[in-house]
Design a protein around this motif. Structure first.
Motif, PDB file in Angstrom:
ATOM      1  N   MET A  17      88.924  36.360 105.266  1.00  0.00           N
ATOM      2  CA  MET A  17      89.713  36.190 104.454  1.00  0.00           C
ATOM      3  C   MET A  17      89.355  36.984 103.263  1.00  0.00           C
ATOM      4  O   MET A  17      88.160  37.409 102.953  1.00  0.00           O
ATOM      5  CB  MET A  17      89.983  34.966 103.715  1.00  0.00           C
ATOM      6  N   ARG A  18      90.440  37.768 102.493  1.00  0.00           N
ATOM      7  CA  ARG A  18      89.848  38.416 101.170  1.00  0.00           C
ATOM      8  C   ARG A  18      90.336  37.746 100.003  1.00  0.00           C
ATOM      9  O   ARG A  18      91.221  37.041  99.838  1.00  0.00           O
ATOM     10  CB  ARG A  18      90.956  39.827 101.275  1.00  0.00           C
ATOM     11  N   TRP A  19      89.098  37.734  99.119  1.00  0.00           N
ATOM     12  CA  TRP A  19      89.142  37.037  98.055  1.00  0.00           C
ATOM     13  C   TRP A  19      89.198  38.074  96.838  1.00  0.00           C
ATOM     14  O   TRP A  19      88.228  38.749  96.702  1.00  0.00           O
ATOM     15  CB  TRP A  19      87.912  36.075  97.694  1.00  0.00           C
ATOM     16  N   GLU A  20      90.296  37.748  96.051  1.00  0.00           N
ATOM     17  CA  GLU A  20      90.127  38.795  94.840  1.00  0.00           C
ATOM     18  C   GLU A  20      90.817  38.155  93.454  1.00  0.00           C
ATOM     19  O   GLU A  20      91.628  37.157  93.666  1.00  0.00           O
ATOM     20  CB  GLU A  20      91.386  39.799  95.200  1.00  0.00           C
ATOM     21  N   LEU A  21      90.329  38.489  92.283  1.00  0.00           N
ATOM     22  CA  LEU A  21      90.863  37.863  91.081  1.00  0.00           C
ATOM     23  C   LEU A  21      91.932  39.055  90.867  1.00  0.00           C
ATOM     24  O   LEU A  21      91.935  40.345  90.843  1.00  0.00           O
ATOM     25  CB  LEU A  21      89.630  38.279  89.949  1.00  0.00           C
ATOM     26  N   ARG A  22      93.060  38.217  90.506  1.00  0.00           N
ATOM     27  CA  ARG A  22      94.312  39.185  90.170  1.00  0.00           C
ATOM     28  C   ARG A  22      94.214  39.969  89.144  1.00  0.00           C
ATOM     29  O   ARG A  22      94.684  41.100  89.113  1.00  0.00           O
ATOM     30  CB  ARG A  22      95.507  38.096  90.152  1.00  0.00           C
ATOM     31  N   GLU A  23      93.467  39.624  88.045  1.00  0.00           N
ATOM     32  CA  GLU A  23      93.335  40.373  86.762  1.00  0.00           C
ATOM     33  C   GLU A  23      92.113  41.247  87.092  1.00  0.00           C
ATOM     34  O   GLU A  23      90.980  41.128  87.102  1.00  0.00           O
ATOM     35  CB  GLU A  23      93.219  39.491  85.520  1.00  0.00           C
ATOM     36  N   LYS A  24      92.361  42.656  87.403  1.00  0.00           N
ATOM     37  CA  LYS A  24      91.553  43.651  87.842  1.00  0.00           C
ATOM     38  C   LYS A  24      90.598  44.030  86.706  1.00  0.00           C
ATOM     39  O   LYS A  24      89.585  44.695  87.044  1.00  0.00           O
ATOM     40  CB  LYS A  24      92.203  44.825  88.207  1.00  0.00           C
ATOM     41  N   GLY A  25      90.745  43.881  85.291  1.00  0.00           N
ATOM     42  CA  GLY A  25      89.912  44.245  84.308  1.00  0.00           C
ATOM     43  C   GLY A  25      88.733  43.248  84.123  1.00  0.00           C
ATOM     44  O   GLY A  25      88.106  43.537  82.853  1.00  0.00           O
ATOM     45  N   ARG A  26      88.546  42.416  84.850  1.00  0.00           N
ATOM     46  CA  ARG A  26      87.448  41.297  84.460  1.00  0.00           C
ATOM     47  C   ARG A  26      86.055  41.891  85.079  1.00  0.00           C
ATOM     48  O   ARG A  26      86.345  42.527  86.264  1.00  0.00           O
ATOM     49  CB  ARG A  26      87.794  39.915  84.822  1.00  0.00           C
ATOM     50  N   TYR A  27      85.046  41.188  84.813  1.00  0.00           N
ATOM     51  CA  TYR A  27      83.677  41.745  85.330  1.00  0.00           C
ATOM     52  C   TYR A  27      83.696  41.330  86.823  1.00  0.00           C
ATOM     53  O   TYR A  27      82.994  42.002  87.447  1.00  0.00           O
ATOM     54  CB  TYR A  27      82.777  40.797  84.710  1.00  0.00           C
ATOM     55  N   ASN A  28      84.276  40.196  87.249  1.00  0.00           N
ATOM     56  CA  ASN A  28      84.354  39.864  88.530  1.00  0.00           C
ATOM     57  C   ASN A  28      84.732  40.883  89.687  1.00  0.00           C
ATOM     58  O   ASN A  28      84.466  40.960  90.722  1.00  0.00           O
ATOM     59  CB  ASN A  28      85.082  38.613  88.900  1.00  0.00           C
ATOM     60  N   SER A  29      85.557  41.759  89.034  1.00  0.00           N
ATOM     61  CA  SER A  29      85.864  43.027  89.981  1.00  0.00           C
ATOM     62  C   SER A  29      84.863  44.193  89.851  1.00  0.00           C
ATOM     63  O   SER A  29      85.154  44.900  90.790  1.00  0.00           O
ATOM     64  CB  SER A  29      87.335  43.634  89.087  1.00  0.00           C
TER      65      SER A  29
END
Length: 158
Positions: A17-29
């Motif tokens: 599965m692909r896991w992504e944070l929807r808000e792209k400007g966060r450190y997690n990206s």
């Protein structure tokens, strides 16, 4: 799962599965796309492919990039296992032992499992591997923060 995260089939990796944070400007990206797989025993594997940005001057994966993947992987595991259904959590501690160098451009798998859960705490452990070889072992503790909406700031309405 909260709306802040997108989870769906990974078109590049069948069975994952692909896991992504929807808000792209966060450190997690900063790690780029993450592929996840949950094994029957509840262990979660979070895969990234470290690139030049995650490399150090020796062309190995920077320790900070490995620590970032470990921290994120603990939360992915907690969410996929239903331990963080609502509200955020915080990392209380993270103990790591680097046992090898990570290579840039080689898929890096962070395997993580919950070893104990209480009302407010999660105790986790895992290994970071490349091509089946361990490069980091770790344990960590997450404190669950029930009743708060993710993204809400202290003192602000939910």
């Amino acid at each position: 799962m909260p709306d802040e995260f997108a989870l769906g089939p990974d078109p590049d990796h069948p069975g994952w599965m692909r896991w992504e944070l929807r808000e792209k400007g966060r450190y997690n990206s900063t790690l780029g796309p993450m592929s996840v797989m949950q094994r029957a025993d509840g262990t979660v594997v979070v895969r990234t492919v470290p690139g030049h940005l995650q490399g150090n001057l020796a062309d190995n994966v920077h320790g900070g990039a490995i620590l970032t993947q470990v921290d994120i992987s603990m939360f992915v595991c907690a969410r996929l296992n239903g331990s963080l259904r609502e509200g955020p959590g915080v990392t209380l501690d993270l103990s790591t032992h680097f046992v090898g160098a990570g290579k840039v451009g080689v898929p890096m798998d962070c395997e993580v499992e919950i070893i104990k859960e209480t009302g407010r705490m999660l105790f986790l452990r895992g290994l970071v591997k490349q091509q089946g070889i361990s490069i980091c072992a770790y344990t960590g503790t997450i404190r669950k923060m029930p009743g708060r909406k993710i993204g809400a700031r202290s003192g602000s309405p939910s």
